[in-house]
Design an enzyme around this catalytic site. Structure first.
Site, mmCIF file in Angstrom:
data_model
loop_
_atom_site.group_PDB
_atom_site.id
_atom_site.type_symbol
_atom_site.label_atom_id
_atom_site.label_comp_id
_atom_site.label_asym_id
_atom_site.label_seq_id
_atom_site.Cartn_x
_atom_site.Cartn_y
_atom_site.Cartn_z
ATOM 1 C CB CYS A 64 -0.871 -0.122 1.287
ATOM 2 S SG CYS A 64 -1.675 1.238 1.246
ATOM 3 C CG HIS A 114 -0.666 3.712 4.661
ATOM 4 N ND1 HIS A 114 -0.952 2.457 5.017
ATOM 5 C CD2 HIS A 114 0.045 3.557 6.079
ATOM 6 C CE1 HIS A 114 -0.463 1.296 5.807
ATOM 7 N NE2 HIS A 114 0.301 2.166 6.605
#
Length: 250
Positions: A64, A114
Site C-alpha cells: 500500500c 498512509h
C-alpha cells in the site's frame, strides 16, 4: 502534420479543470468487469474505464504505502525511503497537492493517507493539503485495545475513528465508505460555489480487509466470504458512481 504556433488568437487562457483523484485499496486487477469481462459487476468503474484511458501494462508496488508515495510524488518510492515503509515523502520531491496548490488550486484529502505518518511533518497538512478528513493508517480506525482485547489494534469500517486536519481521532458513527463518500460530496458542493479550481484526493479503504460491507449491501449477497467481498466491492462501486455524478452534475 501540425505544429505549435503562437498567434493572437491562441493567447486566450484555457479553462482550468477541477481534479478528483480516486484511489481504492487492494482491489485485484481482475476482480471487476472494468478489466475482466468475468469479474464482479461494477457498472460505474466500467463506465469510467470505457470513457477514459486504462493502463493494462502499468506495474505498481505490491504494498500500500509505496504505491501511494509513488502516486503522490511521481517518483519511485524508494527515493523517499519507502521500501516498504518510510517516515515521510522527501521534502525535495513536491507532491501533486503541493504542485497544484502552487498553481492556485484549493487542495483537500478525504480518506486514507498512509504515505508517512511517523512525524507530523509528513502528514497531509504538511504535504500540500490545505485541509483533510480521514485517517493516517487503517490501524488507527479502531480504539486502543482494552486489557481483555488482543494487543494489536485492528482496522474497522464501523463507527471509525477519524481525524480532521491533523487533530485527535474522534469516533464518527456510520460505515467508513459511506462517511468518506458523503464528506467528499459535501466538499464538492462547497467548492463549486467558488471560482477557485480544486483538487480532491479521495482515498477509500475499500475493499481492503477486513471485509465489512454495510448491512444493506451484505444482505443482498450469499452468506459466504465471496459474497461479503462482492458486497463490499458493490458498495464501493456505488460510492464511486455518486462521486462521478457530483463532478459531472451542474
Amino acid at each position: 502534420m501540425s505544429e505549435w504556433v503562437s498567434t493572437n488568437e491562441s493567447t486566450e487562457q484555457a479553462p482550468v479543470p477541477n481534479v478528483l483523484l480516486i484511489v481504492v485499496d487492494d482491489l485485484g486487477y481482475n476482480d471487476t468487469d472494468a478489466i475482466n469481462p468475468g469479474g464482479l459487476r461494477t457498472p460505474n468503474l466500467k463506465a469510467l474505464a470505457e470513457s477514459g484511458v486504462t493502463y493494462t501494462r502499468h506495474y505498481a508496488d505490491a504494498t500500500c504505502t509505496p504505491s501511494r508515495v509513488a502516486l503522490l510524488s511521481g517518483r519511485y518510492p524508494e527515493r523517499s525511503g519507502f521500501r516498504p515503509v518510510g517516515a515521510e515523502i522527501t521534502a525535495e520531491f513536491p507532491t501533486i497537492a503541493e504542485a497544484l496548490a502552487a498553481a492556485g488550486y484549493r487542495t483537500y484529502l478525504t480518506g486514507k493517507w498512509h504515505a508517512g505518518e511517523e512525524r507530523p511533518q509528513g502528514w497531509p497538512e504538511n504535504k500540500g493539503f490545505a485541509q483533510w478528513f480521514g485517517f493516517l493508517n487503517q490501524f488507527e480506525l479502531s480504539p486502543e485495545p482494552g486489557p481483555d482485547d488482543p494487543p494489536m489494534r485492528r482496522p474497522t469500517y464501523f463507527n471509525p475513528l477519524l481525524r480532521r486536519n491533523g487533530g485527535a481521532p474522534e469516533t464518527i458513527e456510520g460505515h467508513l465508505t459511506d462517511l468518506l463518500t458523503e464528506h467528499t460530496l459535501e466538499k464538492i458542493r462547497e467548492f463549486r460555489s467558488s471560482d477557485t479550481p480544486w483538487f480532491i484526493y479521495h482515498a477509500f479503504l475499500a475493499p481492503h480487509a477486513p471485509i465489512q460491507p454495510a448491512p444493506r449491501y451484505r444482505e443482498r449477497f450469499e452468506k459466504t466470504p465471496a459474497g461479503a467481498y462482492t458486497a463490499l466491492v458493490t458498495q464501493l462501486d456505488d460510492a464511486i458512481g455518486h462521486l462521478l455524478e457530483a463532478v459531472d452534475g451542474d
